[in-house]
Scaffold this motif. Structure first.
Motif, short mmCIF file in Angstrom:
data_model
loop_
_atom_site.label_atom_id
_atom_site.label_comp_id
_atom_site.label_asym_id
_atom_site.label_seq_id
_atom_site.Cartn_x
_atom_site.Cartn_y
_atom_site.Cartn_z
N THR A 172 -9.25 2.61 6.60
CA THR A 172 -10.48 2.84 7.17
C THR A 172 -9.72 2.51 8.55
O THR A 172 -10.14 3.41 9.47
N ASP A 173 -9.11 2.14 9.25
CA ASP A 173 -8.75 1.67 10.23
C ASP A 173 -6.87 2.68 10.18
O ASP A 173 -6.10 2.50 9.78
N GLU A 174 -6.84 3.33 11.81
CA GLU A 174 -5.09 3.81 11.83
C GLU A 174 -4.45 2.85 12.54
O GLU A 174 -5.11 2.34 13.39
N THR A 175 -3.42 2.96 12.55
CA THR A 175 -2.17 2.50 12.86
C THR A 175 -1.45 3.28 14.07
O THR A 175 -0.69 4.48 13.91
N VAL A 176 -1.67 3.26 15.15
CA VAL A 176 -0.95 3.85 16.81
C VAL A 176 0.00 2.45 17.06
O VAL A 176 -0.50 1.78 17.66
N ALA A 177 1.01 3.53 17.73
CA ALA A 177 1.84 3.22 18.09
C ALA A 177 2.73 3.98 19.04
O ALA A 177 2.54 5.70 18.81
N THR A 178 2.97 3.53 20.04
CA THR A 178 4.13 4.34 21.33
C THR A 178 5.04 3.93 21.46
O THR A 178 5.70 2.82 21.65
N GLY A 218 0.58 -1.29 -0.02
CA GLY A 218 -0.07 -0.25 -0.37
C GLY A 218 0.88 1.28 -0.09
O GLY A 218 2.02 1.32 0.18
N THR A 219 0.04 2.51 -0.13
CA THR A 219 0.91 3.43 0.10
C THR A 219 0.56 4.45 1.17
O THR A 219 -0.79 4.02 2.00
N LEU A 220 0.98 5.40 1.99
CA LEU A 220 0.77 5.59 3.87
C LEU A 220 0.02 7.18 2.69
O LEU A 220 0.49 7.76 2.40
N ALA A 221 -1.20 7.36 3.95
CA ALA A 221 -1.99 8.85 3.60
C ALA A 221 -1.63 10.20 4.76
O ALA A 221 -1.31 10.74 4.54
N TYR A 260 6.49 9.39 23.21
CA TYR A 260 6.38 9.88 21.51
C TYR A 260 4.99 8.80 21.26
O TYR A 260 5.12 7.93 21.15
N THR A 261 3.37 9.13 20.52
CA THR A 261 2.68 8.53 19.77
C THR A 261 2.75 8.86 18.51
O THR A 261 2.42 10.23 17.90
N VAL A 262 2.90 7.68 17.78
CA VAL A 262 2.62 7.76 16.55
C VAL A 262 1.54 7.30 15.63
O VAL A 262 1.03 6.05 16.25
N THR A 263 0.68 7.88 14.73
CA THR A 263 -0.71 7.83 14.57
C THR A 263 -0.83 7.70 12.87
O THR A 263 0.12 8.77 12.15
N ALA A 264 -0.95 6.78 12.14
CA ALA A 264 -0.57 6.66 10.57
C ALA A 264 -1.58 5.33 9.94
O ALA A 264 -2.58 4.69 10.55
N LYS A 265 -2.06 6.44 9.04
CA LYS A 265 -2.80 5.68 7.65
C LYS A 265 -2.67 5.16 6.58
O LYS A 265 -2.30 6.28 6.10
N ALA A 266 -3.31 4.21 6.27
CA ALA A 266 -2.61 3.45 4.94
C ALA A 266 -3.08 4.45 3.84
O ALA A 266 -4.85 4.18 4.15
N GLN A 267 -3.44 4.29 2.36
CA GLN A 267 -4.50 5.30 2.16
C GLN A 267 -5.44 4.20 1.16
O GLN A 267 -5.17 3.18 1.38
#
Length: 415
Positions: free
Chosen positions: A138-144, A90-93, A128-135
């Motif tokens: 519907t769901d986000e990936t959250v990492a700390t 995929g690609t990152l949004a 740190y909290t990282v919030t990422a979503k793919a193009q």
């Protein structure tokens, strides 16, 4: 005429079949009948469903997988490398990285939008909290993750004080609590800007001292901003800065005083015009006064002066020297003097190296020269000494970098 042949009592006329006729007859069989002859109706239905499932698998898109570095849940993550977010299939949004200290890390995507990299490294000792979503997802990936704290740190103590007003000769001087090996890295993390704008350059006097100044004295009324971005800058192996702040200083009116120890007079000019003139007494022939450009770095209404602190044994110890203003680290002052005869000032150089003005014991007599000069002065004012019989003061002896030419000053920069 031939007689018709009846076969097996079927009542149907017998026909003669040729090879061509047989082939023609086969060719006329309906396609559906031909298929039915190859399989049962149940088999045909199964074959049709199987082809549809295969097509569905081939057209489905695999779910994008996002990976964060440092790994989510890390408690002592490295703070000397950027944060990275990558995606496969995929690609990152979007990507955001937020610290619990209120900071945020910006970053950029690569050309394929499969990798995002923070523009700066994360700060030490920060969660740190990282919030990422793919193009298309519907769901986000959250990492700390939490970065570790540095083992050893250094500070930069600066002059002048924040929000203070100084004379036109005041440099921005920073003294570090630990020797700096990577001078370029530390200097790049410090900015000094001025309004009105002027070129400002840093000069290293040692591995613990960095001063900033323009080519000539600051213009009266200048606003100076010091930006310290030393947090997590590695000054030397394993030793990191801790400061991230901006402070401002102001420059007041211009006052430049010139002490001529041949004439034994000091002329004070303010904003280019003569403001006052005072008779003085400088260092005698055995204790000549430094010559050159000096800047007032400390001021005391009264202070103790003891000869042993400047390598002169027990020659003097005066507990209440009035109106003392420091010119060098080594102990040169311009100060009031109540113990010498008034006839000395303007006629003889009798001191141990300081510049003296007539004053009164107690520092409260507003009629004397020592009091008047002190009241008219401020930190950062320039005092120029000439015809003293002594060589020019070292630029590092006090806040006296003005004794270096502009080219020599710039040669001391690490960037």
């Amino acid at each position: 005429m031939g007689v018709q042949h009846i076969s097996n009592g079927s009542g149907r006329q017998s026909r003669r079949w040729t090879r061509r006729g047989i082939l023609a007859a086969l060719g006329a069989v309906p396609a559906g009948a031909a298929l039915a002859g190859c399989s049962s109706s149940a088999d045909a239905s199964a074959a049709t469903d199987g082809m549809g499932a295969t097509a569905s698998v081939k057209s489905a898109t695999k779910k994008a997988t996002i990976t964060v570095t440092p790994v989510s849940g890390t408690k002592k993550a490295d703070f000397t490398s950027p944060v990275k977010v990558t995606v496969t299939d995929g690609t990152l949004a979007s990507v955001t990285v937020a610290g619990n200290d209120g900071s945020a890390l910006s970053g950029t995507f690569d050309d394929t939008k499969t990798t995002w990299t923070s523009a700066k490294n994360p700060y030490s000792g920060t969660k740190y909290t990282v919030t990422a979503k793919a193009q298309g997802a519907t769901d986000e990936t959250v990492a700390t993750f939490t970065t570790k704290s540095p083992g050893e740190t250094f500070l930069g103590y600066f002059t002048p004080e924040a929000d203070s007003t100084s004379g036109v000769g005041m440099p921005v001087s920073i003294n570090f609590t630990h020797a700096v090996a990577d001078r370029a890295a530390v200097q790049k993390a410090i900015t000094v800007t001025a309004e009105p704008e002027v070129e400002i350059v840093g000069h290293w006097f040692s591995d613990t001292r960095l001063d900033f100044r323009p080519e000539t004295y600051w213009a009266a009324g200048t606003k100076i901003t010091l930006g310290l971005r030393l947090k997590d800058v590695e000054g030397t192996d394993g030793v990191y800065g801790t400061q991230s702040k901006d402070v401002t200083f102001h420059i007041g009116r211009e006052q430049i005083s010139t002490v001529d120890l041949s004439a034994k007079q000091m002329v004070v000019k303010r904003d280019g015009a003569t403001y006052a003139s005072y008779p003085v007494s400088g260092g005698d022939s055995d204790h000549t006064t430094w010559s050159g450009i000096m800047v007032i770095s400390e001021r005391f209404k009264q202070t103790r002066m003891e000869s042993s602190t400047v390598g002169l044994g027990d020659e003097y110890d005066i507990s209440d020297v009035p109106h003392a203003q420091r010119l060098t680290t080594s102990g040169t002052f311009v100060h009031g003097n109540y113990w010498a005869s008034t006839s000395v000032f303007g006629s003889q150089n009798t001191s141990h190296g300081c510049v003296g003005l007539h004053d009164a014991k107690g520092a409260n007599d507003s009629s004397v020269a020592g009091y008047k000069f002190y009241e008219s002065s401020m930190l950062g004012d320039v005092v120029i000494v000439k015809n003293s019989g002594e060589k020019t003061v070292e630029a590092s002896n006090g806040l006296n970098g003005w004794n270096l030419s502009w080219s020599d000053w710039k040669a001391g920069s690490a960037v």
